[in-house]
Design a protein around this motif. Structure first.
Motif, PDB file in Angstrom:
ATOM      1  N   PRO A  18      42.425 -20.091  76.542  1.00 46.92           N
ATOM      2  CA  PRO A  18      42.315 -21.549  76.483  1.00 46.92           C
ATOM      3  C   PRO A  18      40.995 -22.050  75.891  1.00 46.92           C
ATOM      4  O   PRO A  18      40.927 -23.180  75.409  1.00 46.92           O
ATOM      5  N   ILE A  21      41.406 -21.689  71.685  1.00 41.60           N
ATOM      6  CA  ILE A  21      42.462 -22.353  70.919  1.00 41.60           C
ATOM      7  C   ILE A  21      41.885 -23.404  69.985  1.00 41.60           C
ATOM      8  O   ILE A  21      40.872 -24.038  70.280  1.00 41.60           O
ATOM      9  N   ASP A  24      46.015 -28.172  70.267  1.00 47.22           N
ATOM     10  CA  ASP A  24      46.645 -28.449  71.551  1.00 47.22           C
ATOM     11  C   ASP A  24      48.001 -27.743  71.562  1.00 47.22           C
ATOM     12  O   ASP A  24      48.835 -27.992  70.683  1.00 47.22           O
ATOM     13  N   PRO A  25      48.251 -26.851  72.524  1.00 56.47           N
ATOM     14  CA  PRO A  25      49.521 -26.102  72.512  1.00 56.47           C
ATOM     15  C   PRO A  25      50.746 -26.976  72.710  1.00 56.47           C
ATOM     16  O   PRO A  25      51.863 -26.524  72.457  1.00 56.47           O
ATOM     17  N   SER A  53      48.163 -20.883  69.639  1.00 56.64           N
ATOM     18  CA  SER A  53      47.615 -21.640  70.767  1.00 56.64           C
ATOM     19  C   SER A  53      48.499 -21.488  71.998  1.00 56.64           C
ATOM     20  O   SER A  53      48.003 -21.322  73.115  1.00 56.64           O
ATOM     21  N   VAL A  57      47.329 -19.753  75.568  1.00 56.48           N
ATOM     22  CA  VAL A  57      47.363 -20.571  76.790  1.00 56.48           C
ATOM     23  C   VAL A  57      48.442 -20.077  77.757  1.00 56.48           C
ATOM     24  O   VAL A  57      48.268 -20.141  78.982  1.00 56.48           O
ATOM     25  N   ARG A  60      47.765 -17.062  80.934  1.00 57.19           N
ATOM     26  CA  ARG A  60      46.949 -17.125  82.146  1.00 57.19           C
ATOM     27  C   ARG A  60      47.804 -17.325  83.391  1.00 57.19           C
ATOM     28  O   ARG A  60      47.763 -16.513  84.322  1.00 57.19           O
ATOM     29  N   GLU A  61      48.579 -18.393  83.415  1.00 55.21           N
ATOM     30  CA  GLU A  61      49.406 -18.669  84.594  1.00 55.21           C
ATOM     31  C   GLU A  61      50.415 -17.539  84.810  1.00 55.21           C
ATOM     32  O   GLU A  61      50.675 -17.133  85.945  1.00 55.21           O
ATOM     33  N   ASN A 209      54.565 -20.816  78.505  1.00 54.81           N
ATOM     34  CA  ASN A 209      54.320 -19.452  78.981  1.00 54.81           C
ATOM     35  C   ASN A 209      55.114 -18.491  78.110  1.00 54.81           C
ATOM     36  O   ASN A 209      56.013 -18.890  77.373  1.00 54.81           O
TER      37      ASN A 209
END
Length: 258
Positions: A18, A21, A24-25, A53, A57, A60-61, A209
């Motif tokens: 994040p 990048i 903006d994803p 991007s 991003v 992570r989650e 994701n």
């Protein structure tokens, strides 16, 4: 070492992604399924969002959920496995039969049934995936614990009046640490596979994701394959790395107590 490096590379990319990048994803920055180029290293996805991007991003989650679910599953499996090994023989045999029956239940089907009823929030995803690991982990760690409690040093500690808590933390856990590490590696890989499968089926997070990227962009695989291949490669590298690391740990640490 190769396995650790591969897995660590993916984890680092997910953690620091994040920050790196350039788009903006969630922003529409180009035409749908635009080929790599013009400031988009991996092209764009079905909505015209930057694939790189989203890749940086979206990990992570995804990985945090996998790690937390694995910690929950293996931790609970350790408690259940030790309890099974320390139980009286008949009680332990009965409980082990129940545990083995739970192992036979298809993991992904149970997860789908629960998530359909409760909803696919991050909390329910972690709980469902984590708890699905408990029977398998308990079976493996129960066997490892059974070997430890047959050793002389364990009998000496018990004869000296050492409390059950101290027996578990001081005698059992250190001597099954190798099995615990290997089991964690196996279950982490399984967590990632299950989470990716659930996301692909539409039960994951509604944000960006890796599993959802594969699901959303599969229709354009022949037009702009990187929208699908990028998250597939990221998941594949992580799984291969974890399998190599697990095998190395198994050879290095899993041995009979002495």
């Amino acid at each position: 070492m190769i396995g650790a490096a591969a897995a660590l590379l993916v984890v680092l990319a997910a953690l620091v992604g994040p920050i790196l990048i350039t788009h903006d994803p969630y922003a529409f920055v180009g035409r749908p399924f635009q080929a790599p180029g013009n400031g988009h290293l991996l092209g764009t996805d079905i909505l015209g969002r930057d694939v790189l991007s989203g890749l940086l991003v979206g990990g992570r989650e995804f990985l945090v959920e996998g790690i937390v679910a694995t910690l929950l599953g293996v931790g609970a499996g350790l408690l259940v496995g030790v309890a099974l090994a320390l139980s009286p023989r008949r009680v332990g045999a009965l409980l082990l039969s129940v545990n083995d029956t739970l192992i036979m239940l298809p993991q992904i089907v149970i997860a789908l049934l629960v998530l359909t009823r409760l909803g696919a929030t991050p909390l329910t995803l972690v709980l469902v995936v984590g708890l699905s690991h408990v029977p398998q982990s308990a079976r493996v760690l129960r066997t490892a614990t059974a070997r430890v409690i047959e050793q002389d040093y364990f009998h000496v500690a018990r004869s000296l009046g050492v409390s059950r808590f101290r027996l578990v933390t001081g005698e059992i856990t250190p001597n099954i640490a190798g099995h615990l590490l290997v089991e964690f590696g196996i279950r982490l890989a399984m967590s990632v596979v299950v989470l990716a499968s659930l996301s692909y089926l539409g039960f994951g997070s509604t944000g960006v994701n890796w599993g959802r990227m594969i699901h959303d962009n599969q229709g354009g695989l022949t037009i702009q394959p990187w929208a699908v291949l990028a998250p597939v490669i990221a998941i594949g590298v992580f799984l291969i790395g974890m399998n190599l690391l697990r095998d190395g740990l198994s050879r290095s640490y899993t041995r009979e107590p002495s």
